[in-house]
Design an enzyme around this catalytic site. Structure first.
Site, PDB file in Angstrom:
ATOM      1  N   GLU A  32       0.845  -1.188   0.000  1.00 21.45           N
ATOM      2  CA  GLU A  32       0.000   0.000   0.000  1.00 21.45           C
ATOM      3  C   GLU A  32       0.883   1.242   0.000  1.00 21.45           C
ATOM      4  O   GLU A  32       1.826   1.305   0.780  1.00 21.45           O
ATOM      5  CB  GLU A  32      -0.910   0.027   1.227  1.00 21.45           C
ATOM      6  CG  GLU A  32      -1.924   1.165   1.138  1.00 21.45           C
ATOM      7  CD  GLU A  32      -2.925   1.193   2.293  1.00 21.45           C
ATOM      8  OE1 GLU A  32      -2.851   0.342   3.193  1.00 21.45           O
ATOM      9  OE2 GLU A  32      -3.769   2.078   2.270  1.00 21.45           O
ATOM     10  N   GLY A  68       3.371   2.405  10.926  1.00 18.47           N
ATOM     11  CA  GLY A  68       3.084   1.578  12.096  1.00 18.47           C
ATOM     12  C   GLY A  68       2.899   0.112  11.756  1.00 18.47           C
ATOM     13  O   GLY A  68       3.539  -0.758  12.331  1.00 18.47           O
ATOM     14  N   MET A 112       0.635  -2.775   8.687  1.00 16.83           N
ATOM     15  CA  MET A 112      -0.078  -2.903   7.424  1.00 16.83           C
ATOM     16  C   MET A 112      -1.020  -4.109   7.452  1.00 16.83           C
ATOM     17  O   MET A 112      -0.623  -5.207   7.828  1.00 16.83           O
ATOM     18  CB  MET A 112       0.947  -3.032   6.281  1.00 16.83           C
ATOM     19  CG  MET A 112       0.332  -3.239   4.924  1.00 16.83           C
ATOM     20  SD  MET A 112      -0.658  -1.790   4.423  1.00 16.83           S
ATOM     21  CE  MET A 112      -1.903  -2.610   3.421  1.00 16.83           C
ATOM     22  N   GLU A 113      -2.244  -3.864   6.972  1.00 16.59           N
ATOM     23  CA  GLU A 113      -3.333  -4.834   7.133  1.00 16.59           C
ATOM     24  C   GLU A 113      -3.433  -5.879   6.018  1.00 16.59           C
ATOM     25  O   GLU A 113      -4.538  -6.332   5.713  1.00 16.59           O
ATOM     26  CB  GLU A 113      -4.659  -4.067   7.233  1.00 16.59           C
ATOM     27  CG  GLU A 113      -5.145  -3.405   5.917  1.00 16.59           C
ATOM     28  CD  GLU A 113      -4.749  -1.946   5.763  1.00 16.59           C
ATOM     29  OE1 GLU A 113      -3.765  -1.506   6.385  1.00 16.59           O
ATOM     30  OE2 GLU A 113      -5.436  -1.241   4.983  1.00 16.59           O
ATOM     31  N   ASN A 114      -2.338  -6.300   5.401  1.00 15.32           N
ATOM     32  CA  ASN A 114      -2.393  -7.329   4.351  1.00 15.32           C
ATOM     33  C   ASN A 114      -3.305  -8.478   4.776  1.00 15.32           C
ATOM     34  O   ASN A 114      -3.251  -8.923   5.915  1.00 15.32           O
ATOM     35  CB  ASN A 114      -1.000  -7.890   4.109  1.00 15.32           C
ATOM     36  CG  ASN A 114       0.046  -6.810   4.065  1.00 15.32           C
ATOM     37  OD1 ASN A 114      -0.010  -5.951   3.217  1.00 15.32           O
ATOM     38  ND2 ASN A 114       0.968  -6.827   5.016  1.00 15.32           N
ATOM     39  N   HIS A 146      -6.491  -1.956  15.236  1.00 13.04           N
ATOM     40  CA  HIS A 146      -6.700  -1.232  13.978  1.00 13.04           C
ATOM     41  C   HIS A 146      -6.475  -2.139  12.768  1.00 13.04           C
ATOM     42  O   HIS A 146      -7.337  -2.245  11.884  1.00 13.04           O
ATOM     43  CB  HIS A 146      -5.756  -0.029  13.931  1.00 13.04           C
ATOM     44  CG  HIS A 146      -5.890   0.820  12.718  1.00 13.04           C
ATOM     45  ND1 HIS A 146      -6.640   1.973  12.683  1.00 13.04           N
ATOM     46  CD2 HIS A 146      -5.379   0.673  11.464  1.00 13.04           C
ATOM     47  CE1 HIS A 146      -6.580   2.497  11.474  1.00 13.04           C
ATOM     48  NE2 HIS A 146      -5.811   1.739  10.707  1.00 13.04           N
ATOM     49  N   GLU A 147      -5.332  -2.794  12.741  1.00 10.30           N
ATOM     50  CA  GLU A 147      -5.040  -3.646  11.575  1.00 10.30           C
ATOM     51  C   GLU A 147      -6.016  -4.813  11.505  1.00 10.30           C
ATOM     52  O   GLU A 147      -6.478  -5.191  10.425  1.00 10.30           O
ATOM     53  CB  GLU A 147      -3.600  -4.159  11.613  1.00 10.30           C
ATOM     54  CG  GLU A 147      -2.525  -3.081  11.729  1.00 10.30           C
ATOM     55  CD  GLU A 147      -2.673  -1.930  10.761  1.00 10.30           C
ATOM     56  OE1 GLU A 147      -3.188  -2.140   9.636  1.00 10.30           O
ATOM     57  OE2 GLU A 147      -2.297  -0.797  11.114  1.00 10.30           O
ATOM     58  N   HIS A 153      -9.313  -3.738  10.080  1.00  5.84           N
ATOM     59  CA  HIS A 153      -9.239  -3.548   8.626  1.00  5.84           C
ATOM     60  C   HIS A 153      -9.666  -4.812   7.877  1.00  5.84           C
ATOM     61  O   HIS A 153     -10.028  -4.732   6.701  1.00  5.84           O
ATOM     62  CB  HIS A 153      -7.808  -3.219   8.194  1.00  5.84           C
ATOM     63  CG  HIS A 153      -7.497  -1.754   8.093  1.00  5.84           C
ATOM     64  ND1 HIS A 153      -8.339  -0.844   7.491  1.00  5.84           N
ATOM     65  CD2 HIS A 153      -6.402  -1.042   8.488  1.00  5.84           C
ATOM     66  CE1 HIS A 153      -7.770   0.369   7.528  1.00  5.84           C
ATOM     67  NE2 HIS A 153      -6.611   0.272   8.130  1.00  5.84           N
ATOM     68  N   GLU A 212      -9.744   4.170   6.333  1.00  6.80           N
ATOM     69  CA  GLU A 212      -8.903   4.632   7.439  1.00  6.80           C
ATOM     70  C   GLU A 212      -9.706   5.360   8.524  1.00  6.80           C
ATOM     71  O   GLU A 212      -9.516   5.114   9.709  1.00  6.80           O
ATOM     72  CB  GLU A 212      -7.745   5.491   6.924  1.00  6.80           C
ATOM     73  CG  GLU A 212      -6.745   4.724   6.047  1.00  6.80           C
ATOM     74  CD  GLU A 212      -6.182   3.467   6.689  1.00  6.80           C
ATOM     75  OE1 GLU A 212      -6.340   3.298   7.913  1.00  6.80           O
ATOM     76  OE2 GLU A 212      -5.589   2.631   5.970  1.00  6.80           O
TER      77      GLU A 212
HETATM   78  N1  B3K Z   1      -2.998   1.023   5.650  1.00  8.67           N
HETATM   79  C1  B3K Z   1      -1.693   1.165   6.235  1.00  8.67           C
HETATM   80  C2  B3K Z   1      -0.996   2.407   5.840  1.00  8.67           C
HETATM   81  C3  B3K Z   1      -0.249   2.281   4.564  1.00  8.67           C
HETATM   82  C4  B3K Z   1       0.564   3.535   4.341  1.00  8.67           C
HETATM   83  C5  B3K Z   1       1.144   3.549   2.978  1.00  8.67           C
HETATM   84  N2  B3K Z   1       1.991   4.680   2.766  1.00  8.67           N
HETATM   85  C6  B3K Z   1      -1.721   1.098   7.714  1.00  8.67           C
HETATM   86  C7  B3K Z   1      -3.007   1.419   8.350  1.00  8.67           C
HETATM   87  O1  B3K Z   1      -3.566   2.478   8.239  1.00  8.67           O
HETATM   88  O2  B3K Z   1      -3.536   0.555   8.984  1.00  8.67           O
HETATM   89 ZN    ZN Z   2      -5.452   1.856   8.745  1.00  2.00          ZN
END
Ligand code: B3K
Ligand code: ZN
Length: 898
Positions: free
Chosen positions: A126, A266, A268-270, A302-303, A306, A325
């Site tokens: 992302e 911080g 990432m929600e893969n 948070h993740e 998502h 977000e």
């Molecule tokens: N979605 C990611 C943030 C990605 C940032 C890319 N530059 C983390 C978050 O908001 O959960």
């Molecule tokens: Zn997020």
């Protein structure tokens, strides 16, 4: 590479230009031969033309890839390159496209795409990192089914992970092995992830409400397993909470979190494979503070949240970023509040969230980077992962909940996921679902106007004024709303503003019943009045005397409230308001007023002084047996320098710093006995537990120690610094240890040096603790310009590295972005340092550089000589050739600001 138009200007992407993709990708089959210097990627895609779009060539995004082969239906195909795009003409309606590329993860210092951190492969896709792995339609509305095969040396990379389920694994010749992963859910490319390396996992099996079993795993490096319990507990709590509060279950057999120490943000929600900065995973009581524990809980939550708000329903395009977000921040804020045992702890969390909004988002919304929650254009999307998209976006969602009620909001969320599961949608779709689930609500009635929160930037201002009419026993609040111009938006239309209001009796401080004009009965407690016009009047009746209005309770809307409170009214609110937010806010207003008076007075050479009433009020709060320690700590924290600066038209940062330090010194001395009492009363919290009650006690004890050391500085007392050093040595947890260290460092005591040396020696192998060590020093209060030379010294320390984002942030950002009194120097040396670091970092990692570039966003508000010097420093960065488009966008917007 910076794409430029015919005039040489970088190309802005505009929301109004959105067009559906010309092709769809149904399946992606990726095979990776992982090697740090040369990783081979074979990408086999089943694709088809989108019949709803006129026939056109296929344009695939790529970035820093080496292309080896392109096959269409197994045959060599002709293609051309247009910039970084791979273009293929004359394709059939459906076809298999096979692309073979290589890339060099070890040289990837941008940390976007596939990179190596401590001998382990990680990805970050992302927003637009997948194109650095293979050629693709790298946009969130193209959702495909992924099968991923990872091949690598078994000795060097024993653990091979990707999204979804592990379906096959085995040995290969020459000491290599493989793992094959299939993700059962379609996803956009930005949610792709892989990890390969020497990792160990804490595992936990849990049973969901449905009875289904899930495996939860937290992967870290071997030495860090003892720091994963809190992250695992936070994950379990997240799974249970989302199911209980919103009926949203975990949809995967296996859910993995992996920690890396090299990460731009911080976490990432893969899908099914969240990748985290170690800062938001690793904690034990010896190495992490209470704040770390609470951040870990929010970020893990948070993740995880998502997984629904982001992964199951994603964004149609990046302009809709706040769709996922803002909603997910709202969800993690609610999660942390719901985990609190009582109302006081919930209020503390709310106050902390509002403090972030007001000290970071309000300045953004008033500066050159101001943009709507749904932006209209960008040059580099990475620059729009902002406090506006996240925190203001969360406030917009919160206002929806206020307008439809908590139950109504839950219904709205259910409808949203029913309607849009598996789709890539817009902010309009979200608001529509919440409104449609609540057709009788004010939100449904005012929906088009409410959505101005998405389209108009800037912080609205409410000018409120109260008039008591003794004859009619009524009190009328007049409220006029306005919103200042922002870049590209000279005028604004009125917003829908839910305003939570209560009234207190001025003499007793008791809450009064509320009866609006025309109503037959009064109600008790807070009322939500929905404002929608430029000016409105609210009349309360049945009042025997002029009440004290408690307006914007709970911070019910992200606005600035101007009301000419008298000191007496604020003292009444501070002592009595049943709404803890406004109780805290009254103290902040008093502190702010004193600071602003002090700043003005300094011009005529009078010493700034907190008045006795303020000191007495603070003493009462501190000694109040009914209030929690965490709440007291918040009330006794003066408004920050950044927040004070925002209230001024012209800012002299040195003056702001001086006055705030003078206020702190005065609080230290005037309340000396009370701080001693507070420390003795709160410093013992028993066995370590990060819960709100004990962390609140530690916070207050830490604050007391800080003021005691500060008072000692003035009086020459050696007892408290000595006790503090002892506390530092004996502390049973990092919070107490760090608070003691901080007290010595920030009071500038001579004992600080030995404590710092000892701290470094104890924790030299704990990277996250060494970050704290750097950050504390770079962020310490400036005395006579001593911090900049120290910062330069710290950059020469063997532990310093510009390439590691956490470390760079701990020194450079702590100085430039979080220490205004030290950064804004009359000799401009802080700005020169800043411009050099921005340029240096830009060549390594544009995302980190562009963040740092924002440190001078508010330059045009500065007094001379700061203003001209800051402008010059920005211009110097902007003039640098070959700037990344990230940094280019930030500095050119800053210069255009004035
Ligand atoms: N979605 C990611 C943030 C990605 C940032 C890319 N530059 C983390 C978050 O908001 O959960
Ligand atoms: Zn997020």
């Amino acid at each position: 590479m910076l794409q430029r138009d015919a005039q040489g200007q970088p190309i802005a992407i505009r929301r109004e230009d959105y067009a559906a993709p010309a092709y769809w990708i149904d399946t992606v089959d990726l095979t990776f031969d992982l090697d740090p210097a040369k990783t081979r990627v074979l990408n086999r895609m089943q694709m088809r033309r989108n019949p709803e779009v006129p026939v056109q060539p296929l344009r695939l995004d790529g970035d820093e890839l080496n292309l080896a082969r392109v096959l269409v239906n197994g045959q060599g195909a002709s293609f051309r390159m247009e910039g970084e795009q791979l273009v293929i003409d004359g394709l059939p309606d459906s076809f298999e496209l096979e692309i073979f590329t290589t890339c060099c993860p070890i040289k990837n210092t941008k940390l976007m795409g596939l990179f190596v951190s401590e001998d382990t492969f990680f990805t970050q896709c992302e927003a637009e990192g997948f194109r650095r792995i293979t050629y693709f339609l790298d946009r969130p509305d193209v959702m495909a089914s992924y099968t991923v095969t990872l091949r690598a040396s078994k000795a060097a990379y024993p653990v091979l992970l990707s999204n979804g389920n592990l379906v096959e694994q085995g040995e290969l010749p020459e000491g290599r092995h493989f793992a094959k992963w299939v993700d059962p859910f379609k996803k956009p490319s930005y949610l792709f992830a892989l990890v390969a390396g020497k990792l160990v996992a804490r595992e936990q099996r849990i049973k969901a409400r449905s009875g289904k079993e899930h495996l939860l795993q937290v992967y870290v490096r071997a030495g860090d397993l003892d720091k994963t319990e809190h992250a695992m507990n936070s994950l379990i709590n997240s799974v249970l909470w989302d199911e209980a509060r919103f009926g949203l279950p975990l949809d995967l057999d296996r859910f993995m979190i992996v920690a890396t120490s090299d990460f731009n943000m911080g976490a990432m929600e893969n899908k099914g494979l969240n990748i985290f900065n170690t800062k938001y995973v690793l904690a034990n009581q010896a190495t992490a503070t209470d704040a770390d524990y609470s951040n870990i809980e929010s970020v893990v939550g948070h993740e995880y949240f998502h997984n629904w708000s982001g992964d199951r329903v994603t964004c149609r395009d990046w302009f809709q970023l706040s769709l996922k977000e803002g909603l997910t921040v709202f969800r993690d804020q609610e999660f942390s509040q719901d985990l609190c045992a009582d109302a006081s702890a919930r209020a503390v969390k709310r106050i902390e969230d509002v403090r972030v909004l007001r000290t970071a988002q309000f300045p953004e919304d008033a500066g050159p980077m101001a943009h709507p929650v749904r932006p209209d254009s960008y040059i580099e999307i990475s620059n729009f992962y902002t406090v506006t998209i996240y925190e203001k976006g969360a406030e917009v969602v919160r206002m929806m909940q206020t307008l439809v009620g908590r139950k109504g909001f839950e219904k709205g969320i259910t409808l949203y996921f029913e309607r849009h599961d598996g789709q890539a949608v817009t902010c309009d779709d979200f608001a529509q679902a919440i409104a449609d689930a609540n057709p009788e609500s004010e939100l449904a009635r005012l929906l088009p106007q409410f959505k101005r929160w998405y389209s108009q930037a800037g912080t609205p201002r409410l000018a409120a004024h109260g008039v008591y009419d003794a004859q009619n026993r009524s009190y009328t609040l007049s409220v006029v709303q306005s919103c200042p111009p922002t870049p590209g938006q000279p005028t604004k239309e009125p917003f829908v503003i839910p305003l939570n209001v209560g009234l207190l009796d001025a003499s007793s401080g008791r809450e009064l019943p509320l009866q609006l004009e025309g109503e037959s009965e009064a109600t008790h407690g807070t009322r939500t009045v929905v404002l929608s016009r430029a000016g409105e009047q609210i009349t309360f009746t049945g009042l025997d005397a002029e009440p004290v209005p408690s307006i914007l309770r709970g911070f019910s809307a992200p606005v600035i409230l101007d009301f000419e409170y008298t000191d007496a009214q604020l003292l009444t609110l501070l002592a009595n308001d049943p709404d803890p937010f406004n109780r805290w806010e009254a103290g902040q207003r008093l502190g702010l007023r004193a600071a602003l008076n002090g700043i003005a007075a300094l011009a005529t050479d009078t010493t700034p002084v907190l008045n006795d009433a303020y000191i007495d009020a603070m003493r009462s709060v501190l000694r109040n047996p009914q209030l929690d320690a965490a709440f007291k700590e918040l009330v006794l924290t003066l408004p920050s320098e950044t927040y004070i600066a925002e209230q001024l038209d012209v800012v002299d940062p040195q003056r702001v710093h001086l006055v705030r330090e003078a206020m702190r010194a005065q609080l230290a001395t005037a309340l000396f006995a009370d701080w001693q009492w507070a420390y003795e009363e709160h410093h013992d919290t028993g066995a370590y537990s990060p819960d709100p009650t004990s962390s609140g006690r530690r916070a207050l004890a830490g604050m007391a120690l800080n003021f005691l050391c500060l008072a000692a500085r003035a009086s020459g007392d050696v007892v408290w610094p000595g006790k503090t050093l002892q506390r530092f040595k004996d502390a049973g947890n990092m919070t107490d240890r760090f608070n003691a260290l901080n007290a010595l460092v920030s009071s500038g005591h001579t004992l600080a040096a030995q404590a710092l040396a000892r701290f470094h020696a104890i924790f030299k192998d704990e990277a996250l603790v060494i970050d704290k060590w750097f950050s504390l020093q770079a962020g310490a209060p400036d005395r006579g310009g001593d911090i900049l030379p120290l910062v330069k010294q710290l950059m020469k320390h063997p532990d310093f590295s510009l390439k590691n984002p956490n470390r760079a942030r701990s020194v450079i950002f702590s100085y430039c972005s979080a220490n205004p009194g030290a950064f804004h120097r009359p000799d401009a040396a802080g700005y020169v340092f800043w411009s050099e670091r921005v340029i240096e970092l830009d060549a390594i990692n544009p995302q980190v550089a562009a963040r740092l570039a924002r440190a001078l966003d508010r330059w045009s508000k500065l007094a001379e000589p700061y203003r001209s010097a800051a402008r010059e420093a920005i211009a110097r960065v902007a003039a640098k050739p070959d700037l990344s488009k990230d940094t280019h966008e930030v500095v050119t917007r800053a210069l255009a600001g004035n």
